[in-house]
Enzyme design. Sequence first.
Site, PDB file in Angstrom:
ATOM      1  N   THR A   8       0.849  -1.197   0.000  1.00  0.00           N
ATOM      2  CA  THR A   8       0.000   0.000   0.000  1.00  0.00           C
ATOM      3  C   THR A   8       0.885   1.247   0.000  1.00  0.00           C
ATOM      4  OG1 THR A   8      -0.181   0.264   2.422  1.00  0.00           O
ATOM      5  CG2 THR A   8      -1.740  -1.250   1.366  1.00  0.00           C
ATOM      6  N   GLY A   9       0.399   2.305  -0.625  1.00  0.00           N
ATOM      7  CA  GLY A   9       1.171   3.555  -0.676  1.00  0.00           C
ATOM      8  C   GLY A   9       2.480   3.380  -1.409  1.00  0.00           C
ATOM      9  N   ALA A  10       2.436   2.687  -2.540  1.00  0.00           N
ATOM     10  CA  ALA A  10       3.671   2.417  -3.297  1.00  0.00           C
ATOM     11  C   ALA A  10       3.961   3.511  -4.317  1.00  0.00           C
ATOM     12  CB  ALA A  10       3.573   1.055  -3.990  1.00  0.00           C
ATOM     13  N   SER A  12       5.116   6.444  -3.615  1.00  0.00           N
ATOM     14  CA  SER A  12       6.028   7.452  -3.058  1.00  0.00           C
ATOM     15  C   SER A  12       6.918   6.812  -1.997  1.00  0.00           C
ATOM     16  CB  SER A  12       5.139   8.545  -2.446  1.00  0.00           C
ATOM     17  OG  SER A  12       5.850   9.465  -1.684  1.00  0.00           O
ATOM     18  N   GLY A  13       8.027   7.488  -1.678  1.00  0.00           N
ATOM     19  CA  GLY A  13       8.834   7.173  -0.500  1.00  0.00           C
ATOM     20  C   GLY A  13       9.210   5.715  -0.314  1.00  0.00           C
ATOM     21  N   TYR A 190      -0.680  10.854  14.472  1.00  0.00           N
ATOM     22  CA  TYR A 190       0.211   9.989  13.681  1.00  0.00           C
ATOM     23  C   TYR A 190       0.919   8.974  14.575  1.00  0.00           C
ATOM     24  CZ  TYR A 190       4.362   8.545  11.074  1.00  0.00           C
ATOM     25  OH  TYR A 190       5.357   7.790  10.481  1.00  0.00           O
TER      26      TYR A 190
HETATM   27  P1  NDP Z   1       5.243   9.164   1.772  1.00  0.00           P
HETATM   28  O1  NDP Z   1       4.353  10.324   2.074  1.00  0.00           O
HETATM   29  O2  NDP Z   1       6.372   9.348   0.827  1.00  0.00           O
HETATM   30  O3  NDP Z   1       4.380   7.914   1.289  1.00  0.00           O
HETATM   31  C1  NDP Z   1       3.124   7.665   1.838  1.00  0.00           C
HETATM   32  C2  NDP Z   1       2.293   6.847   0.884  1.00  0.00           C
HETATM   33  O4  NDP Z   1       1.017   6.619   1.476  1.00  0.00           O
HETATM   34  C3  NDP Z   1       2.060   7.548  -0.456  1.00  0.00           C
HETATM   35  O5  NDP Z   1       2.123   6.575  -1.482  1.00  0.00           O
HETATM   36  C4  NDP Z   1       0.652   8.080  -0.304  1.00  0.00           C
HETATM   37  O6  NDP Z   1      -0.043   8.226  -1.524  1.00  0.00           O
HETATM   38  C5  NDP Z   1       0.039   6.942   0.507  1.00  0.00           C
HETATM   39  N1  NDP Z   1      -1.238   7.328   1.096  1.00  0.00           N
HETATM   40  C6  NDP Z   1      -1.514   8.396   1.884  1.00  0.00           C
HETATM   41  N2  NDP Z   1      -2.839   8.426   2.149  1.00  0.00           N
HETATM   42  C7  NDP Z   1      -3.409   7.374   1.522  1.00  0.00           C
HETATM   43  C8  NDP Z   1      -4.727   6.900   1.390  1.00  0.00           C
HETATM   44  N3  NDP Z   1      -5.756   7.537   1.939  1.00  0.00           N
HETATM   45  N4  NDP Z   1      -4.946   5.769   0.650  1.00  0.00           N
HETATM   46  C9  NDP Z   1      -3.921   5.140   0.053  1.00  0.00           C
HETATM   47  N5  NDP Z   1      -2.653   5.557   0.130  1.00  0.00           N
HETATM   48  C10 NDP Z   1      -2.397   6.668   0.839  1.00  0.00           C
HETATM   49  O7  NDP Z   1       5.792   8.693   3.215  1.00  0.00           O
HETATM   50  P2  NDP Z   1       6.861   7.557   3.635  1.00  0.00           P
HETATM   51  O8  NDP Z   1       7.292   6.783   2.485  1.00  0.00           O
HETATM   52  O9  NDP Z   1       7.864   8.231   4.504  1.00  0.00           O
HETATM   53  O10 NDP Z   1       5.961   6.647   4.606  1.00  0.00           O
HETATM   54  C11 NDP Z   1       5.739   5.285   4.373  1.00  0.00           C
HETATM   55  C12 NDP Z   1       5.652   4.542   5.697  1.00  0.00           C
HETATM   56  O11 NDP Z   1       6.883   4.657   6.398  1.00  0.00           O
HETATM   57  C13 NDP Z   1       4.582   5.069   6.644  1.00  0.00           C
HETATM   58  O12 NDP Z   1       3.926   3.972   7.248  1.00  0.00           O
HETATM   59  C14 NDP Z   1       5.373   5.836   7.685  1.00  0.00           C
HETATM   60  O13 NDP Z   1       4.710   5.859   8.930  1.00  0.00           O
HETATM   61  C15 NDP Z   1       6.626   4.980   7.741  1.00  0.00           C
HETATM   62  N6  NDP Z   1       7.791   5.606   8.314  1.00  0.00           N
HETATM   63  C16 NDP Z   1       8.412   6.677   7.690  1.00  0.00           C
HETATM   64  C17 NDP Z   1       9.528   7.241   8.255  1.00  0.00           C
HETATM   65  C18 NDP Z   1      10.207   8.414   7.640  1.00  0.00           C
HETATM   66  O14 NDP Z   1      11.182   8.891   8.227  1.00  0.00           O
HETATM   67  N7  NDP Z   1       9.791   8.896   6.464  1.00  0.00           N
HETATM   68  C19 NDP Z   1      10.107   6.694   9.485  1.00  0.00           C
HETATM   69  C20 NDP Z   1       9.394   5.573  10.035  1.00  0.00           C
HETATM   70  C21 NDP Z   1       8.299   5.058   9.448  1.00  0.00           C
HETATM   71  P3  NDP Z   1       0.160   9.534  -2.471  1.00  0.00           P
HETATM   72  O15 NDP Z   1       1.446   9.304  -3.201  1.00  0.00           O
HETATM   73  O16 NDP Z   1      -1.033   9.470  -3.362  1.00  0.00           O
HETATM   74  O17 NDP Z   1       0.193  10.727  -1.588  1.00  0.00           O
END
Ligand code: NDP
Length: 315
Positions: A8-10, A12-13, A190
């Site tokens: 899920t959420g693939a 980005s990031g 969060y």
């Molecule tokens: P990003 O914002 O880069 O990625 C988040 C993703 O979640 C995106 O693909 C986004 O979609 C998707 N998303 C958000 N809302 C929804 C929704 N309603 N339905 C479906 N998809 C959704 O953040 P990260 O890559 O940093 O985060 C990924 C995970 O890593 C999270 O669980 C975060 O808690 C965890 N994490 C991150 C850390 C960090 O330092 N960054 C540290 C520890 C954990 P869209 O592209 O459309 O916005």
Amino acid sequence: RKGSVIVTGASSGLGLATAKALAETGKWHVIMACRDFLKAERAAKSAGMNKENYTVMHLDLASLDSVRQFVRNFQQSNMPLDVLVCNAAVYQPNARQPSFTADGFELGVGVNHLGHFLLARLLLDDLNKSEYPSRRLIIVGSITGNTNTVAGNVPPKADLGDLRGLAGGLNGLNSSAMINGGTFIGAKAYKDSKVCNMLTMQEFHRRYHEETGITFASLYPGCIADTQLFRHHIPEFRFLFPLFQKYVTKGFVSEEESGKRLAQVVSDPSLTKSGVYWSWNKNSASFENQLSQEASDPEKARRVWEISEKLVGLA
Ligand code: NDP
């Protein structure tokens, strides 16, 4: 055959980096479960992913109808399910007022926890049916929800309290929009949602590991300080935070490195232990990390599970 993994959420990031790392091995087909179809297709393309290694499917975790529709679409595709990765998240540290999902739950906990809770419950049977040698359900956690760490002690701290807000529906009307019943604080919502993620993984383990053999795991991939997770933060923070993590705490990891870590939890034959919260040391070696008292409290895990079941219409 190739392994089949939903992330899920693939778009980005961390999710995108993980999808890319798995697709590149040629051993995995990645189902990119994303809310923005075009963004996900573009992201996959610019990451250089080969079309035969991925499929984009629509999933908006801010709507329980969408979660159910995603599950139906996936099941109709007749693809097997070997690993499910619950990775997507929203983080609104500067929001003064809560916003809400289609079902009226505070957005942070609604998307990060409740949407994933329903998704994972509905797909458990599919995972169980798979004949793949190691089936796994992975829920991405975070250090920020763990108050046994320095990062977890930066206020506002995670605290689910007695769950009165969650039990009341988390809707900001007849209940608080916060799990503990308190005033809305975006950053805390969060962190609370991440505690729910880690508790959910452990409760899955207790309820289903022995019976199904599925591996349930969570992880802290490191501080990926330059992902879009911080998109709602002020520009000064977005500029300084990665530098702070790189040069002061030295906890910074690149998207690429974090993607490799999560891909390891998906596919490494040595990471099959269930009920574990994985972290990585400075040499990028994985180890079983300790969760905070709240994030490992079995009674709280059971109550979060039971209340969540009611909220998403499973009980
Ligand atoms: P990003 O914002 O880069 O990625 C988040 C993703 O979640 C995106 O693909 C986004 O979609 C998707 N998303 C958000 N809302 C929804 C929704 N309603 N339905 C479906 N998809 C959704 O953040 P990260 O890559 O940093 O985060 C990924 C995970 O890593 C999270 O669980 C975060 O808690 C965890 N994490 C991150 C850390 C960090 O330092 N960054 C540290 C520890 C954990 P869209 O592209 O459309 O916005």
